[in-house]
Design an enzyme around this catalytic site. Structure first.
Site, mmCIF file in Angstrom:
data_model
loop_
_atom_site.group_PDB
_atom_site.id
_atom_site.type_symbol
_atom_site.label_atom_id
_atom_site.label_comp_id
_atom_site.label_asym_id
_atom_site.label_seq_id
_atom_site.Cartn_x
_atom_site.Cartn_y
_atom_site.Cartn_z
ATOM 1 N N LYS A 206 20.294 15.271 7.685
ATOM 2 C CA LYS A 206 20.944 13.963 7.825
ATOM 3 C C LYS A 206 22.455 14.191 7.734
ATOM 4 O O LYS A 206 23.019 14.328 6.651
ATOM 5 C CB LYS A 206 20.476 13.025 6.717
ATOM 6 C CG LYS A 206 21.283 11.717 6.594
ATOM 7 C CD LYS A 206 21.231 10.859 7.839
ATOM 8 C CE LYS A 206 21.920 9.512 7.618
ATOM 9 N NZ LYS A 206 23.395 9.656 7.482
ATOM 10 N N GLY A 244 19.621 8.710 4.171
ATOM 11 C CA GLY A 244 19.724 9.829 3.236
ATOM 12 C C GLY A 244 18.956 9.540 1.963
ATOM 13 O O GLY A 244 18.257 10.414 1.426
ATOM 14 N N GLU A 282 26.303 20.299 -4.243
ATOM 15 C CA GLU A 282 27.677 20.802 -4.160
ATOM 16 C C GLU A 282 28.552 19.567 -4.096
ATOM 17 O O GLU A 282 28.563 18.847 -3.106
ATOM 18 C CB GLU A 282 27.847 21.714 -2.946
ATOM 19 C CG GLU A 282 29.118 22.565 -3.002
ATOM 20 C CD GLU A 282 30.307 21.835 -2.419
ATOM 21 O OE1 GLU A 282 31.140 21.344 -3.234
ATOM 22 O OE2 GLU A 282 30.414 21.738 -1.196
ATOM 23 N N CYS A 316 36.560 19.999 -0.683
ATOM 24 C CA CYS A 316 36.218 19.896 -2.108
ATOM 25 C C CYS A 316 36.787 21.052 -2.916
ATOM 26 O O CYS A 316 37.045 20.914 -4.109
ATOM 27 C CB CYS A 316 34.705 19.831 -2.277
ATOM 28 S SG CYS A 316 33.811 21.165 -1.464
ATOM 29 N N GLU A 415 39.087 13.096 -7.928
ATOM 30 C CA GLU A 415 39.193 13.682 -6.591
ATOM 31 C C GLU A 415 39.704 12.628 -5.609
ATOM 32 O O GLU A 415 39.090 11.575 -5.428
ATOM 33 C CB GLU A 415 37.829 14.202 -6.144
ATOM 34 C CG GLU A 415 37.881 14.948 -4.827
ATOM 35 C CD GLU A 415 36.537 15.571 -4.459
ATOM 36 O OE1 GLU A 415 36.496 16.752 -4.118
ATOM 37 O OE2 GLU A 415 35.517 14.842 -4.525
#
Length: 514
Positions: A206, A244, A282, A316, A415
């Site tokens: 996906k 998902g 991750e 990332c 982030e």
């Protein structure tokens, strides 16, 4: 969805196989990207547009998958794993992965243009991790499928007086649900597909709603130019993230491999717990670039600035905190600001561009909200701080350096996923390590110093999955990648990443004169 890759019966295509399309130029790309390869006789699902983030023009349309499409893909993957030859035939797997690699190489020029247009990534990156490198890594995983030690003799033991020979078997986990983001679509798609398929699993992929066309292009290569059996690989594109969630929750899926935000990763882990699925995650990062007192401050700060501007900071593992010696803080800030100012933003199709657009208006708005927050937290901009005035189309943020905030500030802890570098002073090696580790994340990092042994000593103390010392690069298909703390669970790529997709079974047989 590409139904013919998720269970519809088909004969292996005759060679020479047809290419996914012909012609050159962006018009031809749009035509190919919008052309489906649907199951004969099946009604087409709806379609949704993929937009070029540099121009806001429509690149093409992708199939807008439905829950029924996802259900069919999972069912086909389950059947292919349980009843097909794929899981038991490493040579077949290796051959198909090499065919996929060769097909991607043959269409590299088309994929390069499509990737730049859809992901907004600078074209120079497609000669590395945005295309060429992960494609080449498929060959490494094909080799590993053939050379891996699938069984190991553990020797003879006599538990409870029963002399037995014990053998360790490594077997594929089963059906893998792979959910990927938009920032490095080829790299992350193939970093999951390569090892998962090489290990003998079947996969339902996906991809992100922002970059569906590159996944569809790859899927057509699988369909038209390889011997992948039906159902082994299903690709379900959708404008919604709901599919998902459906993939994660389905009890027919044995393992979920997810790359994305830490917040979504938590949801994936919670949903997978209901059926006790294995998960690989991750997730996010807020990695530190530590400059030691004995370093060439100007060079190190410039390298950190270049890194955060690359692909508009949408990675990332990009280092987004610059830790400078307090006594030389202004010198480092000046060097970083000068570099960011020279880089600016540019057309991602230009070979000289380092910082292109962010992926969408929503992402641009998110980054801008953090820039406002930086000011609210008492910070200032040594350069950048908003949209480039010369760009009236597309989703742009100037490469920005934030100063004047402590490491506890939200802009230094959360982030941002944009070209934003936060500079923080440190008072020596111990303090630099403390600041770097003072983060919920632990994905990557960098250390720059004049004495390599000293820099290595600092690197060893960082609670993070990868560290570059004095410009050293850790990326590679043979190198495991992943993080500590809230940056994830498990490792991707390398032998460790391959083994994430395996189960272990011990078989004992009688031995000797019993």
């Amino acid at each position: 969805m590409l139904p013919s890759l998720s269970g519809t019966a088909r004969e292996p295509p005759a060679r020479p196989r047809a290419a996914p399309g012909s012609g050159t130029g962006r018009a031809a790309l749009r035509a190919r990207a919008g052309a489906g390869s649907g199951r004969k006789g099946a009604a087409m699902s709806g379609r949704f547009a993929s937009v070029n983030p540099a121009t806001e023009e429509v690149v093409g349309e992708a199939r807008d998958g439905t829950p029924a499409d996802m259900d069919a893909a999972i069912g086909a993957a389950r059947e292919a794993f349980d009843a097909g030859a794929w899981s038991a035939d490493p040579r077949l797997r290796a051959r198909c992965l090499r065919q996929l690699r060769d097909g991607l190489v043959a269409h590299a020029s088309e994929l390069r243009e499509l990737t730049v247009a859809e992901a907004g990534c600078p074209v120079f990156l497609t000669y590395g991790p945005q295309l060429d490198a992960p494609v080449a890594d498929l060959g490494w995983f094909a080799d590993l499928a053939e050379s891996y030690e699938w069984s190991r003799d553990l020797g003879v033991g006599a538990p409870m007086g029963m002399t037995s020979r014990r053998t360790l078997l490594r077997e594929p986990a089963g059906v893998v649900g792979a959910i990927t983001p938009w920032n490095f679509p080829h790299q992350i798609n193939l970093a999951k597909l390569g090892p998962a398929l090489a290990a003998g699993n079947t996969v339902v992929l996906k991809p992100a709603p922002d970059t569906p066309l590159v996944a569809e292009f790859m899927a057509r290569i699988v369909q038209q130019e390889t011997d992948f059996p039906p159902g082994v690989l299903g690709v379900v594109t959708s404008s919604s993230h709901a599919l998902g969630a459906q993939l994660v929750a389905d009890p027919r899926v044995d393992l979920v491999s997810f790359t994305g935000s830490t917040a979504t990763g938590r949801s994936v882990m919670a949903s997978a717990a209901a059926t006790v699925k294995r998960v690989f995650l991750e997730l996010g990062g807020k990695s530190a670039y530590i400059v030691l007192e004995d370093a060439d401050i100007g060079s190190a700060a410039a390298m950190a600035a270049f890194a955060v501007a690359t692909h508009a900071g949408q990675g990332c593992a990009i280092t987004t905190r610059l830790l400078l010696p307090r006594a030389r803080f202004d010198e480092g800030v000046h060097a970083a600001a000068r570099t960011l100012g020279k880089l600016g933003v540019g057309d991602p199709a230009d070979p000289g561009t380092v910082c292109g657009p962010v992926i969408s208006a929503a992402q641009r708005d998110r980054v801008e909200s953090y820039l406002r927050l930086a000011v609210d937290e008492g910070g200032a901009f040594a350069c950048g701080g908003g949209r480039p005035p010369e760009r009236d189309r597309g989703f742009w943020i100037e490469p920005t350096l934030v100063v004047g905030v402590p490491n506890s500030a939200r802009v230094a802890q959360e982030e941002i996923f944009g070209p934003v570098l936060v500079a923080v002073p440190h008072d020596g090696d111990d303090d630099a390590v403390r600041i770097a580790n003072d983060s919920p994340y632990g994905l990557s990092g960098a250390v720059h110093g004049g004495d390599e042994e000293r820099a290595l000593a600092v690197a060893r103390r960082l609670r993070t999955g990868t560290v570059g010392v004095n410009g050293g690069q850790w990326y590679g298909g043979d190198v495991p990648f992943g993080g500590y703390k809230q940056s994830g669970v498990g490792r991707e790529m390398g032998v460790l990443g391959f083994e994430e997709y395996l189960e272990s079974k011990v078989v004992a047989t009688p031995h000797g004169g019993q």
